[in-house]
Design an enzyme around this catalytic site. Structure first.
Site, PDB file in Angstrom:
ATOM      1  CG  HIS A  20       0.186  -1.868  21.476  1.00  0.00           C
ATOM      2  ND1 HIS A  20       1.077  -1.284  20.697  1.00  0.00           N
ATOM      3  CD2 HIS A  20      -1.002  -1.407  21.271  1.00  0.00           C
ATOM      4  CE1 HIS A  20       0.242  -0.695  19.730  1.00  0.00           C
ATOM      5  NE2 HIS A  20      -0.984  -0.766  20.110  1.00  0.00           N
ATOM      6  CG  HIS A  22      -5.997   0.124  21.476  1.00  0.00           C
ATOM      7  ND1 HIS A  22      -5.720   1.417  21.702  1.00  0.00           N
ATOM      8  CD2 HIS A  22      -4.862  -0.444  21.096  1.00  0.00           C
ATOM      9  CE1 HIS A  22      -4.735   1.969  21.059  1.00  0.00           C
ATOM     10  NE2 HIS A  22      -3.920   0.571  20.593  1.00  0.00           N
ATOM     11  CG  HIS A 200      -0.413   3.766  18.524  1.00  0.00           C
ATOM     12  ND1 HIS A 200      -0.638   4.047  19.901  1.00  0.00           N
ATOM     13  CD2 HIS A 200      -1.177   2.606  18.013  1.00  0.00           C
ATOM     14  CE1 HIS A 200      -1.317   2.897  20.392  1.00  0.00           C
ATOM     15  NE2 HIS A 200      -1.650   2.057  19.195  1.00  0.00           N
ATOM     16  CD  GLU A 203      -1.115   0.566  13.262  1.00  0.00           C
ATOM     17  OE1 GLU A 203      -1.501   1.727  13.922  1.00  0.00           O
ATOM     18  OE2 GLU A 203      -1.881  -0.436  13.566  1.00  0.00           O
ATOM     19  CG  ASP A 281      -2.993  -2.905  18.342  1.00  0.00           C
ATOM     20  OD1 ASP A 281      -3.295  -1.882  19.018  1.00  0.00           O
ATOM     21  OD2 ASP A 281      -2.753  -2.495  17.252  1.00  0.00           O
ATOM     22  CG  ASP A 282      -7.399  -2.776  18.803  1.00  0.00           C
ATOM     23  OD1 ASP A 282      -7.715  -2.138  19.673  1.00  0.00           O
ATOM     24  OD2 ASP A 282      -6.407  -2.276  18.003  1.00  0.00           O
TER      25      ASP A 282
HETATM   26  N1  HPA Z   1      -3.611   1.798  15.783  1.00  0.00           N
HETATM   27  C1  HPA Z   1      -3.945   3.342  15.812  1.00  0.00           C
HETATM   28  N2  HPA Z   1      -5.136   3.207  16.640  1.00  0.00           N
HETATM   29  C2  HPA Z   1      -5.655   2.309  17.337  1.00  0.00           C
HETATM   30  C3  HPA Z   1      -5.059   1.036  17.203  1.00  0.00           C
HETATM   31  C4  HPA Z   1      -4.162   0.941  16.387  1.00  0.00           C
HETATM   32  O1  HPA Z   1      -3.439  -0.205  16.011  1.00  0.00           O
HETATM   33  N3  HPA Z   1      -5.998   0.177  17.967  1.00  0.00           N
HETATM   34  C5  HPA Z   1      -6.938   1.004  18.402  1.00  0.00           C
HETATM   35  N4  HPA Z   1      -6.846   2.261  18.001  1.00  0.00           N
HETATM   36 ZN    ZN Z   2      -2.623   0.130  19.161  1.00  0.00          ZN
END
Ligand code: HPA
Ligand code: ZN
Length: 341
Positions: A20, A22, A200, A203, A281-282
């Site tokens: 996971h 991006h 996703h 969340e 994630d990021d």
């Molecule tokens: N959630 C949804 N969209 C996203 C995320 C996330 O954590 N990171 C990058 N785009």
């Molecule tokens: Zn994500």
């Protein structure tokens, strides 16, 4: 030696997969400024430090605003190559053996960047990482769920000529108000064209969105999935079907999905029998790559070596590698565990 230090070393060395991630979320401010200069694009912050100081978020949308603004400086194939190469170089040092990378074409095509420019740049870096460092990878193309389904369909049609380079499609961006059901037809079309699906879900959105991702989008994994815990029947179903969840601890903390990592449900989820993986994630925005995520949650929840071993194995099991490739990686993890008992 200090116990935490030993566990940190163990985490750093264990072979693992990241599922996971991006690619636009790996854009470090230093590289952003460099590429902005190269493309003659101005950034609204005057320095790397000032930009980093802006990385304080109250929720997902707060983050997305900054994340999309950052991605605006990516223009050429070389930009996408540099971005991807920087991530791969970083996680090679973290003993990532395999990664499955999300990219958001609509963020770029909506600015007039060609689909081919994006994917050729990313793909080139992935091929090189395999040749030079032995890192394997898959690409997952995400649809932005806050855009309409026509835009997603157009993007899917653009991706089909590159089918051999894209393993799966996913769904990201602003979750609440944009349920998986909005994309049922798109995901049907994607599966009919041979793409695996992920999404996703849960969340910020409700457990119902996770049901929809399973029932309507037929996903093989749930990205995040934290809110599954609100629905006992859903947890039972995820356990029964062994649907992996790609959990992102530092993201959850920075976007206030959890107040404190000590309250993170990861260990509880493992105890319930859910298939849990740890991911970043990021990482450029949330303060840590994959090993920092493992270490932070391990410390907060007092995870054991056996927990880490199980999570690393889950990451391989939950990947889209074939059985032979998985077997090779299991052997590496097992050999590492044997050496570090
Ligand atoms: N959630 C949804 N969209 C996203 C995320 C996330 O954590 N990171 C990058 N785009
Ligand atoms: Zn994500």
């Amino acid at each position: 030696m200090n116990k935490d230090f030993l566990l940190e070393n163990f985490i750093n060395g264990i072979p693992k997969a990241e599922l996971h991630l991006h690619i636009e979320g790996t854009f470090e401010p230093e590289l952003m400024f460099k590429i902005a200069k190269r493309n003659n694009i101005s950034i609204k912050y005057s320095s790397v430090e000032e930009l980093r100081n802006a990385y304080s978020f109250n929720n997902l949308q707060d983050f997305l605003n900054i994340y999309y603004a950052g991605a605006n400086v990516l223009v050429t194939q070389e930009d996408f190559y540099d971005l991807t190469k920087a991530y791969l170089d970083k996680v090679h040092l973290q003993n990532v053996q395999h990664c499955e990378i999300f990219f958001d074409p609509q963020t770029h095509t909506s600015r007039g960047i060609g689909f081919g420019t994006i994917i050729n740049g990313i793909h080139k870096a992935l091929v090189e990482a395999k040749e030079q460092d032995g890192i394997t990878s898959k690409l997952i193309m995400c649809f932005l769920r806050d855009l309409d389904s026509d835009s997603a369909m157009k993007t899917l049609e653009e991706a089909i000529p590159f089918k051999d380079w894209i393993m799966a499609v996913g769904l990201d961006s602003a979750e609440v108000g944009n349920p998986p059901s909005k994309f049922t037809e798109i995901f049907n079309h994607a599966r009919n064209n041979g793409f695996i699906t992920v999404a996703h879900a849960g969340e910020e959105g409700p457990a119902d969105y996770i049901w929809e991702a399973l029932d309507l989008l037929k996903v093989s994994r749930i990205d995040h999935g934290n809110n599954s815990l609100d629905d006992k029947k859903l947890v039972d179903e995820l356990v029964r079907l062994k649907v992996p969840l790609t959990i992102c601890p530092l993201s959850n903390y920075k976007l206030r999905v959890v107040k404190d990592l000590k309250n993170h449900p990861l260990k509880k989820m493992m105890n319930m029998g859910l298939v849990i993986t740890i991911n970043s994630d990021d990482p450029a925005y949330f303060g840590g790559y994959i090993n920092e995520n493992y270490c932070a949650i391990a410390e907060a929840l007092e995870l054991s070596k056996e927990d880490i071993y199980l999570i690393a194995k889950n990451s391989i099991n939950a990947s889209f590698l074939n059985d032979n490739e998985k077997e090779l990686l299991y052997k590496k993890v097992d050999a590492y565990m044997e050496l570090n008992k």
